[in-house]
Write a protein that holds these residues in place. Structure first.
Motif, PDB file in Angstrom:
ATOM      1  N   TYR A 111       0.660  -1.228  -0.031  1.00  0.00           N
ATOM      2  CA  TYR A 111       0.247  -0.019   0.113  1.00  0.00           C
ATOM      3  C   TYR A 111       0.876   1.370   0.104  1.00  0.00           C
ATOM      4  CZ  TYR A 111      -4.234   2.711   1.120  1.00  0.00           C
ATOM      5  OH  TYR A 111      -5.401   3.504   0.816  1.00  0.00           O
ATOM      6  N   GLY A 112       1.911   1.143   0.639  1.00  0.00           N
ATOM      7  CA  GLY A 112       2.638   2.381   0.860  1.00  0.00           C
ATOM      8  C   GLY A 112       3.408   2.749  -0.375  1.00  0.00           C
ATOM      9  N   VAL A 113       3.616   1.692  -1.348  1.00  0.00           N
ATOM     10  CA  VAL A 113       4.207   2.117  -2.660  1.00  0.00           C
ATOM     11  C   VAL A 113       3.123   2.985  -3.680  1.00  0.00           C
ATOM     12  CG1 VAL A 113       5.180   1.092  -4.893  1.00  0.00           C
ATOM     13  CG2 VAL A 113       5.476  -0.165  -2.461  1.00  0.00           C
ATOM     14  N   GLY A 114       1.947   2.454  -3.307  1.00  0.00           N
ATOM     15  CA  GLY A 114       1.148   3.485  -4.082  1.00  0.00           C
ATOM     16  C   GLY A 114       1.033   4.663  -3.453  1.00  0.00           C
ATOM     17  N   GLU A 115       1.095   4.909  -2.395  1.00  0.00           N
ATOM     18  CA  GLU A 115       0.988   6.087  -1.678  1.00  0.00           C
ATOM     19  C   GLU A 115       2.139   7.183  -2.081  1.00  0.00           C
ATOM     20  OE1 GLU A 115      -1.339   5.806   2.613  1.00  0.00           O
ATOM     21  OE2 GLU A 115       0.850   4.820   2.527  1.00  0.00           O
ATOM     22  N   MET A 116       3.595   6.532  -2.151  1.00  0.00           N
ATOM     23  CA  MET A 116       4.520   7.381  -2.545  1.00  0.00           C
ATOM     24  C   MET A 116       4.354   7.600  -4.129  1.00  0.00           C
ATOM     25  SD  MET A 116       8.394   5.693  -1.841  1.00  0.00           S
ATOM     26  CE  MET A 116       8.116   4.226  -2.581  1.00  0.00           C
ATOM     27  N   ILE A 117       4.021   6.823  -5.083  1.00  0.00           N
ATOM     28  CA  ILE A 117       3.565   7.029  -6.281  1.00  0.00           C
ATOM     29  C   ILE A 117       2.550   8.362  -6.635  1.00  0.00           C
ATOM     30  CG2 ILE A 117       2.662   6.697  -8.369  1.00  0.00           C
ATOM     31  CD1 ILE A 117       3.446   3.491  -7.806  1.00  0.00           C
ATOM     32  N   LEU A 118       1.527   8.340  -5.568  1.00  0.00           N
ATOM     33  CA  LEU A 118       0.381   9.261  -5.596  1.00  0.00           C
ATOM     34  C   LEU A 118       1.155  10.707  -5.091  1.00  0.00           C
ATOM     35  CD1 LEU A 118      -2.961   8.070  -4.448  1.00  0.00           C
ATOM     36  CD2 LEU A 118      -2.597   8.662  -6.810  1.00  0.00           C
ATOM     37  N   ASP A 119       1.963  10.833  -4.079  1.00  0.00           N
ATOM     38  CA  ASP A 119       2.510  11.678  -3.751  1.00  0.00           C
ATOM     39  C   ASP A 119       3.450  12.622  -4.873  1.00  0.00           C
ATOM     40  OD1 ASP A 119       3.438  13.510  -1.080  1.00  0.00           O
ATOM     41  OD2 ASP A 119       5.243  13.067  -2.283  1.00  0.00           O
ATOM     42  N   ALA A 120       4.030  11.833  -5.608  1.00  0.00           N
ATOM     43  CA  ALA A 120       4.831  12.247  -6.865  1.00  0.00           C
ATOM     44  C   ALA A 120       3.978  12.842  -7.742  1.00  0.00           C
ATOM     45  CB  ALA A 120       6.008  11.176  -7.156  1.00  0.00           C
ATOM     46  N   VAL A 121       2.832  11.987  -8.072  1.00  0.00           N
ATOM     47  CA  VAL A 121       2.006  12.564  -9.076  1.00  0.00           C
ATOM     48  C   VAL A 121       1.437  13.945  -8.938  1.00  0.00           C
ATOM     49  CG1 VAL A 121      -0.377  12.178 -10.119  1.00  0.00           C
ATOM     50  CG2 VAL A 121       1.388  10.145  -9.936  1.00  0.00           C
ATOM     51  N   ASN A 122       0.956  14.040  -7.505  1.00  0.00           N
ATOM     52  CA  ASN A 122       0.686  15.261  -6.943  1.00  0.00           C
ATOM     53  C   ASN A 122       1.622  16.225  -7.187  1.00  0.00           C
ATOM     54  OD1 ASN A 122      -1.912  14.244  -6.457  1.00  0.00           O
ATOM     55  ND2 ASN A 122      -1.484  13.459  -4.392  1.00  0.00           N
ATOM     56  N   ARG A 123       2.665  16.143  -7.085  1.00  0.00           N
ATOM     57  CA  ARG A 123       3.933  17.086  -7.049  1.00  0.00           C
ATOM     58  C   ARG A 123       4.144  17.296  -8.631  1.00  0.00           C
ATOM     59  NH1 ARG A 123       6.791  17.628  -2.130  1.00  0.00           N
ATOM     60  NH2 ARG A 123       6.072  16.266  -0.521  1.00  0.00           N
ATOM     61  N   GLY A 124       3.634  16.737  -9.574  1.00  0.00           N
ATOM     62  CA  GLY A 124       3.789  17.074 -10.868  1.00  0.00           C
ATOM     63  C   GLY A 124       4.598  16.089 -11.808  1.00  0.00           C
ATOM     64  N   CYS A 125       4.934  14.939 -11.121  1.00  0.00           N
ATOM     65  CA  CYS A 125       5.803  14.005 -11.947  1.00  0.00           C
ATOM     66  C   CYS A 125       4.894  13.044 -12.749  1.00  0.00           C
ATOM     67  CB  CYS A 125       6.599  13.131 -10.878  1.00  0.00           C
ATOM     68  SG  CYS A 125       7.759  13.947  -9.519  1.00  0.00           S
ATOM     69  N   ARG A 126       5.691  12.557 -13.704  1.00  0.00           N
ATOM     70  CA  ARG A 126       4.921  11.927 -14.843  1.00  0.00           C
ATOM     71  C   ARG A 126       5.670  10.743 -15.606  1.00  0.00           C
ATOM     72  NH1 ARG A 126       1.722  14.091 -12.494  1.00  0.00           N
ATOM     73  NH2 ARG A 126      -0.145  15.363 -13.285  1.00  0.00           N
TER      74      ARG A 126
END
Length: 397
Positions: A111-126
């Motif tokens: 679950y925490g891996v998904g949370e890391m990915i979402l955090d980066a997406v919300n910071r503009g990472c693609r």
């Protein structure tokens, strides 16, 4: 003379860039040259550090769900372009986060891996580079998918729990609440294993025991994984899943089933989750991903000499580790390849056949391992050794 330096980290003493810059200092003590230093890693532990340090990035720390459900702090990197995130799944779901006596594959989650990915997406990472080695999990990546908005429900419409315990209870899957931004992202997944998701060569049978799976549990847990794969196939056949459309080039919905794909069983099936549910996800050897990220090929095209190395050169290096990956690329363009290492074993001669023209240990005398690994000593030894080798080259030896 153009020289390109790409050295793996000397674990415990020098990072990739520290080793590379020490080699550069040694060359400049011997001669003037055009020198480029690139970070290097194999896609596993240390990759985030190497790329952040070498490509002008920054670190981000975020509170996420750890492998057993308690909160932990995970660190990842955002590179200088502001769009590329570099992560190691072990930061959120690694076996190093769990005491051996507490390993519990039934509930260990990504679950925490998904949370890391979402955090980066919300910071503009693609763009994402993600290493998936060293997991404590065997749940097919369900936890990561749930964190990303995928709903995995039982027959009563309730969300299933984390870990392997509820994989067999999944009755329906929905992607209705997955953020639309996720479809804009590309994922390069560093994966150096070829195991499928299921069966005797799959995630449960091969890697499960080190994560706490008992011998008698293997067939039970593998059947649960098979059930998840079946439900995933049903989902992919019954929806306009972005991942399917991308992999099919936008054509009609294919009958996709990634359970047998090479690498699907990596990180307890996390490879399967990336391939099945995320758009533009590719599993590649870690060294290939890193070499592409740092743009090494463009630099070596007109290089005279390429310098590489790692903490210890041995026959395993010749089997395809980082220095040999660099050597093969350099040989494509006719460059000479030199390698420097903290230690060299008797069987390291196999590295010559793998493309390394000559290699050199940097330790200058009888010393203990602890002394040799002191960062100041390691850097001094690298500078001295590289300087002397280049003095020999310049004098025609």
């Amino acid at each position: 003379m153009k020289i390109v330096i790409a050295i793996d980290s000397f674990k415990g003493s020098m990072s990739s860039m520290e080793a590379g810059n020490a080699a550069k200092a040694g060359i400049l003590k011997a001669c003037d040259a055009e020198i480029t230093v690139k970070p290097l890693a194999d896609g596993g532990e240390g990759t985030t550090e190497a790329l952040v340090e070498g490509l002008g990035g920054k670190y981000v720390s975020v509170s996420v769900t750890g492998p057993l459900g308690t909160k932990t702090t995970a660190r990842y990197g955002i590179l200088g372009d502001g769009r590329t995130a570099v992560m190691e799944m072990a930061e959120a779901a690694g076996i190093i986060l769990v005491k051996r006596e507490e390993l519990d594959p039934s509930r260990a989650t990504t679950y925490g891996v998904g949370e890391m990915i979402l955090d980066a997406v919300n910071r503009g990472c693609r763009e994402f580079i993600i290493g998936i080695g060293g997991s404590a999990t065997s749940e097919g990546g369900v936890g990561m998918l749930q964190a990303l908005g995928y709903e995995m429900n039982d027959a009563d419409g309730h969300p299933v729990g984390p870990g392997l315990q509820d994989l067999g209870r999944i009755a329906s899957i929905s992607g209705a609440h997955v953020p639309k931004e996720l479809k804009e992202c590309r994922f390069s997944i560093a994966c150096d294993v070829k195991n499928p998701l299921c069966g005797e060569n799959g995630a449960v049978y091969v890697y499960g025991p080190q994560k706490g799976v008992m011998e008698e549990e293997k067939p039970i847990f593998d059947r649960r994984m098979e059930h998840f794969a079946d439900k995933t196939r049903e989902y992919l056949q019954g929806t306009s899943c972005a991942a399917c459309l991308v992999k099919a080039g936008g054509a009609s919905m294919p009958d996709e089933d990634y359970r047998w794909a090479e690498g699907a069983g990596a990180a307890g099936g996390l490879g399967f989750a990336f391939l099945s549910y995320l758009p533009n996800a590719e599993l590649k050897p870690g060294i290939d991903i890193v070499l592409a990220a740092v743009g090494l090929e463009e630099e070596v095209k007109d290089a005279d000499i390429v310098i590489t190395g790692e903490g210890r050169l041995d026959s395993q290096t010749a089997m395809g580790k980082v220095p040999v990956g660099v050597a093969r690329l350099a040989k494509r363009y006719g460059a000479k390849v030199l390698a420097f290492a903290g230690g060299v074993t008797k069987d390291a001669g196999e590295c010559n056949a793998a493309g390394i023209d000559a290699f050199f240990p940097i330790v200058r005398g009888v010393t203990s391992l602890d002394e040799a690994m002191i960062p100041e000593n390691a850097k001094e030894n690298m500078i001295f050794s590289v300087e002397q080798v280049f003095r020999a080259i310049l004098n025609g030896f």
